[in-house]
Scaffold this active site. Structure first.
Site, PDB file in Angstrom:
ATOM      1  N   HIS A  49      -4.244  -0.285  -5.714  1.00  0.00           N
ATOM      2  CA  HIS A  49      -5.560  -0.639  -6.268  1.00  0.00           C
ATOM      3  C   HIS A  49      -5.621  -0.395  -7.783  1.00  0.00           C
ATOM      4  CE1 HIS A  49      -6.984  -0.647  -2.092  1.00  0.00           C
ATOM      5  NE2 HIS A  49      -8.155  -1.114  -2.514  1.00  0.00           N
ATOM      6  N   CYS A  78      -0.876   3.815  -6.509  1.00  0.00           N
ATOM      7  CA  CYS A  78      -1.738   3.171  -5.516  1.00  0.00           C
ATOM      8  C   CYS A  78      -1.925   1.738  -5.984  1.00  0.00           C
ATOM      9  CB  CYS A  78      -3.083   3.905  -5.451  1.00  0.00           C
ATOM     10  SG  CYS A  78      -4.367   3.020  -4.538  1.00  0.00           S
ATOM     11  N   CYS A  99       0.860  -1.175   0.000  1.00  0.00           N
ATOM     12  CA  CYS A  99       0.000   0.000   0.000  1.00  0.00           C
ATOM     13  C   CYS A  99       0.903   1.234   0.000  1.00  0.00           C
ATOM     14  CB  CYS A  99      -0.875  -0.018   1.256  1.00  0.00           C
ATOM     15  SG  CYS A  99      -1.897   1.454   1.449  1.00  0.00           S
TER      16      CYS A  99
HETATM   17  N1  DGL Z   1      -3.832   0.471  -2.020  1.00  0.00           N
HETATM   18  C1  DGL Z   1      -3.686   1.679  -1.251  1.00  0.00           C
HETATM   19  C2  DGL Z   1      -2.471   2.454  -1.782  1.00  0.00           C
HETATM   20  O1  DGL Z   1      -1.636   1.873  -2.446  1.00  0.00           O
HETATM   21  C3  DGL Z   1      -5.001   2.369  -1.253  1.00  0.00           C
HETATM   22  C4  DGL Z   1      -5.079   3.491  -0.328  1.00  0.00           C
HETATM   23  C5  DGL Z   1      -6.453   3.762   0.203  1.00  0.00           C
HETATM   24  O2  DGL Z   1      -6.998   2.894   0.883  1.00  0.00           O
HETATM   25  O3  DGL Z   1      -6.931   4.885  -0.028  1.00  0.00           O
HETATM   26  O4  DGL Z   1      -2.285   3.629  -1.529  1.00  0.00           O
END
Ligand code: DGL
Length: 246
Positions: free
Chosen positions: A181, A179, A69
């Site tokens: 996601h 990110c 993350c």
């Molecule tokens: N996967 C997280 C990242 O890489 C998401 C962050 C979130 O939950 O806003 O930043």
């Protein structure tokens, strides 16, 4: 066991690369779904979560933890490394390879607000991207879309157009996915950005780094098929849906 965690399902894009590189290893993937999204949260909350999650993963036998993350890496990697005596692998802001390879001299970065405000990103920017124009965009709503397993609905496509079109109009030839996601949206992003734009996902490089660090602890299990345990502080439905798809 290698612990991997994220605010939600995004870190699966990193777990997938770890699995591909080290299929014989056992993994525990933790999705902090009850606290997702991390992006708009105060760093103190993210540090508290990181501390609790690391204790839980170490208690279950983690020899190393991959903070899959960007937002948690930005807020908490220093705390984790100072508090626990196992290695922590964080996400690297991929602005460096993008800036080095850009021919147009314009690079787009799509990330959360927390990542873009973090010291790690700002330092990397100053060090490697001083000669390029960087267009930063907070991907508001994208984490929530991926958590719904919505990668290409008309609403998500419209949101991505809003974020990507200005980058393309400004001449960006690289778009950094800041990110974990966002790799789940990379097909839709690529279709908007067009074939001349390179989408940069740091996950394969982070997996190589994890492999290298592990190899200094003990022999890496490159062969065989290890297990993965999936855990969540909230709903497990999107986690299991995406993990089985991968
Ligand atoms: N996967 C997280 C990242 O890489 C998401 C962050 C979130 O939950 O806003 O930043």
């Amino acid at each position: 066991m290698i612990g991997v965690y994220d605010s939600g399902v995004g870190g699966l894009s990193v777990w997938k690369e770890l699995k591909a590189l080290m299929p014989g290893e056992d993994y525990t993937y933790f999705s902090d779904a009850a606290f997702c999204p991390y992006g708009p949260k105060d760093p103190s909350v993210i540090i508290e979560r990181a501390d609790e999650i690391a204790r839980m993963l170490i208690g279950r036998g983690a020899e190393m933890i991959v903070v899959a993350c960007n937002t948690a890496t930005a807020a908490a990697i220093g705390h984790l490394r100072a508090t626990f005596d196992i290695p922590f692998i964080g996400m690297e802001p991929a602005i460096k390879p993008a800036a080095l390879h850009s021919e147009s001299g314009v690079v787009g970065v799509l990330a959360t607000a927390g990542t873009l405000k973090g010291r790690l990103y700002l330092d990397t920017l100053a060090k490697f991207a001083a000669d390029v124009t960087v267009i930063e965009q907070v991907g508001t709503g994208l984490v929530e879309a991926v958590e719904r397993c919505d990668f290409d609905s008309p609403q998500v496509t419209a949101l991505l157009h809003k974020y990507i079109d200005p980058m393309i109009d400004a001449g960006a030839d690289h778009i950094v996915l800041g990110c974990t996601h966002y790799p789940f949206l990379s097909e839709t992003i690529a279709s908007i950005a067009g074939p001349d734009v390179t989408i940069v996902n740091p996950a394969p490089a982070v997996a190589r780094r994890a492999c290298d660090v592990l190899s200094h602890l003990r022999p890496v299990r490159y062969n065989g098929s290890g297990s993965t345990e999936f855990l969540s502080s909230g709903s497990t439905a999107p986690l299991l849906q995406l993990a089985s798809r991968l």
